[in-house]
Design a protein around this motif. Structure first.
Motif, PDB file in Angstrom:
ATOM      1  N   ARG A 107      -1.499   8.607  -6.812  1.00 39.39           N
ATOM      2  CA  ARG A 107      -2.820   8.642  -5.678  1.00 39.39           C
ATOM      3  C   ARG A 107      -2.111   7.849  -4.481  1.00 39.39           C
ATOM      4  O   ARG A 107      -1.312   7.304  -4.827  1.00 39.39           O
ATOM      5  CB  ARG A 107      -3.706   8.932  -5.867  1.00 39.39           C
ATOM      6  N   ASP A 108      -3.020   7.598  -3.698  1.00 36.27           N
ATOM      7  CA  ASP A 108      -3.119   6.439  -2.819  1.00 36.27           C
ATOM      8  C   ASP A 108      -3.347   5.879  -3.679  1.00 36.27           C
ATOM      9  O   ASP A 108      -4.356   5.591  -4.230  1.00 36.27           O
ATOM     10  CB  ASP A 108      -4.052   6.244  -1.558  1.00 36.27           C
ATOM     11  N   VAL A 123       1.477   5.482  -0.981  1.00 35.67           N
ATOM     12  CA  VAL A 123      -0.067   7.020  -1.012  1.00 35.67           C
ATOM     13  C   VAL A 123       1.096   7.845  -1.494  1.00 35.67           C
ATOM     14  O   VAL A 123       2.271   7.804  -2.079  1.00 35.67           O
ATOM     15  CB  VAL A 123       0.766   7.225   0.889  1.00 35.67           C
ATOM     16  N   ARG A 124       0.378   9.024  -1.970  1.00 32.49           N
ATOM     17  CA  ARG A 124       0.837   9.605  -3.057  1.00 32.49           C
ATOM     18  C   ARG A 124       1.416  10.397  -2.539  1.00 32.49           C
ATOM     19  O   ARG A 124       2.218  10.991  -1.506  1.00 32.49           O
ATOM     20  CB  ARG A 124      -0.582  11.168  -2.915  1.00 32.49           C
ATOM     21  N   GLU A 135       0.622  -1.097   0.022  1.00 34.15           N
ATOM     22  CA  GLU A 135       0.225   0.027   0.270  1.00 34.15           C
ATOM     23  C   GLU A 135       0.704   0.974   0.183  1.00 34.15           C
ATOM     24  O   GLU A 135       1.826   1.390   0.360  1.00 34.15           O
ATOM     25  CB  GLU A 135      -0.593   0.404   1.476  1.00 34.15           C
TER      26      GLU A 135
END
Length: 644
Positions: free
Chosen positions: A613-614, A592-593, A590
């Motif tokens: 983007r995330d 993040v931006r 995962e």
């Protein structure tokens, strides 16, 4: 004088050397890689020898192949140009062992000045002032970080070997030091094969002033005055001019004498440049400059010195290499006028100055009084991803600084390039920037003014002019200006004898599809108000030009339209052709931006690609070491649903 010369280089510098050598009656020999088989320097030379694959390491950086080509063709001497092997002491020695004259300094001088740490120690002994910092051999990251703290932020991390801004990072605070050090070391290893760095105090409001020096084999040495290279981006020179703004005779004398002392300290022979950093906050002063490094070769910006001194520095190199004395003494040298140079690159200033490649669909370079252009490409040629993306150097000479900049501005307005993205619009804004015209700038100017210097687009009105050409094609018509007129009977979309009508066409503008509507009156396209650009026909379309920008306009092919991405996915692509040197994420991660996903290296510079983007990484399609094409999808992100 020498009888034959092999040029161990390519592009504009190879063409530049060939022209002087042929004027002096030398037989010229070019070498070329597979990527340069049809290059301009190959056609200009009397002979040409293939030396390997497109990669520089397999061709222009292979000393054995270069020397073999010289022996094969009976070349008496080798000119290395700049870059590649020009500052390689081992290559200079190999030439001597092969009985071939190296047009450059002795290997001992290259070694003495080739490593910044040793060069600074040598300069201190010679009484030349140097920038405070750590120039020692220890390279433990924790130790270097401590030294940076002792020196005081901001500091510069600089590669011990090489130059050109590669392996260099400015660090303003301690939390950024570790990442900057790793990036500088990686870049230094890639560019120079040596990851070692030194740490220096960053001089605030710095001016970059360099002195052109020349020495012969008879103990004579002179300087040909200074060049100011303070307009820089990422430590890469953008504007070079001579003489330096604000320079006076006292400072010029002090800098010139220090530069000659530096050359004599290493037994220098040939052309070289001693680079100084000056504190620009209080103007140029005899006690306000420090030695940075010495480039033991001809410089990219040497034309400005040639224009204001009336010399040909390549001719001087060839005469000195032939054993002759310097053509002029220090007392005979003088300054006449002002010269300024910019480098036209295939790069995208609106996208972090990423290198751009591709076919030069249009290349129109300026001519006229006081204008000089050095180039190694032609219209229809390719800007290769394997080498420096320079298209040309544009140089202007005037009786004074204001006149020189006016001529340069006018020359850039006459320049047009289409195909790869270029920095032409950026250069046009830069040379007209008030701070540049006033001469009170420092090396941080471009960073401070970057929003002013970038951004913008070809106007809708000029794109509409291009659409008019597409909708009224004529094989003989090459240009459409706002004042132009097309035969109404050549309109291909409908028949109407009189009155107004509006035509809608689907076109692509640099590959982006859009609909453009045009109004016609009595069969003649109505020129949109405010259209300030020009349209030029090229293969498979037309190019709309305005303000130094160029976009290709073509009729859209509905059968080739790409399906739009659906389902909340985002594709992250390679911004240019290059090598993936670091993959910083993995499938399932995962992000993040703004988080770095991977790093691509192109033209020996690193470019970090960040998450737009995330999201969660759904797919990774490359690994470290892969060569990737511009636009290739490397990472696919899927949208992460918020918890219920």
């Amino acid at each position: 004088m020498l009888s034959s010369l092999l040029i161990a280089n390519r592009g504009e510098i190879a063409c530049r050397i060939i022209r002087t050598a042929r004027r002096l009656g030398l037989r010229t020999i070019a070498v070329y890689s597979e990527a340069d088989r049809h290059a301009l320097h190959v056609r200009l030379a009397d002979e040409a020898v293939a030396i390997g694959a497109a990669s520089a390491s397999e061709s222009y950086l292979d000393a054995g192949k270069i020397i073999a080509a010289a022996k094969q063709t009976g070349a008496e001497a080798i000119h290395p140009g700049y870059g590649f092997l020009s500052e390689n002491a081992g290559f200079a020695e190999a030439c001597a062992q092969a009985g071939i004259i190296f047009v450059g300094p002795p290997a001992s001088a290259i070694r003495a000045m080739g490593l910044k740490d040793g060069a600074k120690a040598l300069m201190e002994k010679a009484g030349v002032p140097v920038v405070p910092g750590y120039h020692g051999a220890l390279d433990d990251p924790a130790f270097l970080k401590q030294k940076a703290y002792e020196i005081g932020y901001p500091v510069l991390i600089k590669a011990v070997a090489g130059g050109g801004g590669k392996g260099m990072r400015r660090v303003d605070k301690v939390v950024d030091f570790d990442d900057a050090l790793q990036a500088a070391q990686r870049e230094a290893q890639s560019a120079f094969g040596d990851p070692r760095v030194l740490i220096e105090k960053f001089v605030k409001n710095p001016r970059h002033v360099e002195i052109q020096v020349f020495a012969d084999g008879h103990g004579n040495a002179v300087h040909l005055f200074e060049r100011d290279c303070s307009a820089q981006r990422r430590h890469q020179k953008v504007i070079e001019e001579a003489p330096a703004p604000g320079m006076n005779d006292e400072v010029r004398k002090a800098m010139g004498e220090a530069a000659v002392a530096a050359a004599l300290a290493v037994g220098y022979v040939g052309a070289g440049t001693v680079e100084f950093i000056a504190d620009g906050s209080r103007g140029l002063r005899p006690d306000g400059f420090w030695f940075m490094e010495m480039n033991t070769r001809l410089q990219v910006e040497h034309p400005v010195t040639e224009l204001v001194t009336g010399t040909d520095l390549v001719e001087w190199q060839l005469r000195v290499a032939s054993g002759e004395k310097l053509p002029m003494t220090q007392d005979e040298l003088g300054l006449d006028g002002h010269a300024v140079e910019v480098r036209l690159y295939a790069e995208d200033p609106d996208n972090g100055f990423l290198p751009s490649t591709g076919r030069l669909d249009l290349l129109r370079l300026p001519e006229g009084e006081g204008v000089r252009v050095d180039t190694g490409v032609e219209q229809g040629g390719e800007v290769s991803p394997f080498y420096d993306p320079m298209i040309a150097k544009v140089i202007a000479l005037g009786p004074d600084r204001e006149a020189a900049f006016e001529r340069l501005s006018a020359a850039l307005a006459k320049t047009a390039v289409a195909g790869p993205r270029t920095n032409l619009a950026f250069l046009r804004k830069l040379v007209d920037l008030p701070a540049v015209r006033e001469g009170g700038f420092d090396t941080g100017l471009i960073d401070r003014e970057i929003e002013t210097l970038t951004g913008g687009a070809v106007s809708d009105e000029t794109v509409a002019l291009a659409v008019s050409m597409l909708s009224a094609p004529d094989a003989e018509e090459r240009r459409y200006h706002p004042q132009g007129w097309f035969d109404p009977w050549s309109v291909c979309d409908a028949f109407q004898l009189s009155g107004d009508r509006e035509v809608g066409l689907r076109v692509t503008v640099d590959g982006e599809e859009r609909e453009v509507r045009r109004r016609w009156h009595n069969g003649v396209p109505v020129t949109p108000e405010g259209a300030m650009g020009e349209v030029v026909r090229i293969e498979n379309g037309v190019v709309a030009l305005e303000g130094g920008r160029a976009v290709k306009v073509a009729l859209a092919d509905s059968l080739l339209r790409a399906a739009e991405d659906e389902g909340g996915h985002a594709s992250v692509s390679a911004p240019m052709h290059g090598k993936v040197i670091a993959m910083l994420t993995e499938e399932g991660a995962e992000v993040v931006r703004g988080e770095r996903l991977f790093i691509v290296e192109a033209m020996k510079m690193e470019h970090a690609v960040i998450a737009p983007r995330d999201g969660r990484v759904e797919r990774v399609s490359a690994v470290e070491g892969d060569q990737v094409e511009e636009g290739a999808v490397i990472v696919v992100l899927e949208e992460v649903s918020a918890p219920a």
